[in-house]
Design a protein around this motif. Structure first.
Motif: not given
Length: 127
Positions: A74-93
């Motif tokens: 009942s658990r999940a882990a996500l690695l996301l590509d995030v873009r905020v304006g022109d900036e790119t980031l990683d997020a782990c959820i």
């Protein structure tokens, strides 16, 4: 559907509903008493309506794409590509789901890039 498949499906639906700004769909994925935490800022949001409002009111032109989703029970882990304006980031959820398949806990990590300590250049490759 087994728990792992349900967790994987919920993870993709979570990211898609955020990306599409589909607040009714996001609301339907969340338990009433969902808890959202961001350890880097030590912030916590309690409750479905507060979490949806937090995202609906979040400023800027932000976009999410699931790069990797892993699920176990009942658990999940996500690695996301995030873009905020022109900036790119990683997020782990990390998502936890209740017995009813609704998301009960969201832990959101935003790793910040930093320069490594000296003395290990002979072991590593920078990109």
């Amino acid at each position: 559907m087994d728990d792992t498949a349900a967790a994987r499906q919920a993870a993709y639906a979570y990211v898609d509903s955020l990306e599409q700004r589909d607040w009714p769909r996001l609301t339907a994925l969340l338990a009433d008493d969902v808890v959202y935490e961001m350890p880097q800022t030590r912030e916590r949001i309690r409750g479905r309506q507060a979490f949806v409002r937090f995202n609906a009111d979040y400023p800027g032109d932000w976009h999410l794409r699931a790069r990797r989703v892993l699920a176990d029970g009942s658990r999940a882990a996500l690695l996301l590509d995030v873009r905020v304006g022109d900036e790119t980031l990683d997020a782990c959820i990390w998502l936890d789901l209740g017995d009813d398949g609704l998301i009960t806990r969201i832990t959101d990590y935003w790793p910040a890039a930093y320069d490594p300590p000296t003395g290990r250049e002979h072991l590593t490759e920078r990109w």
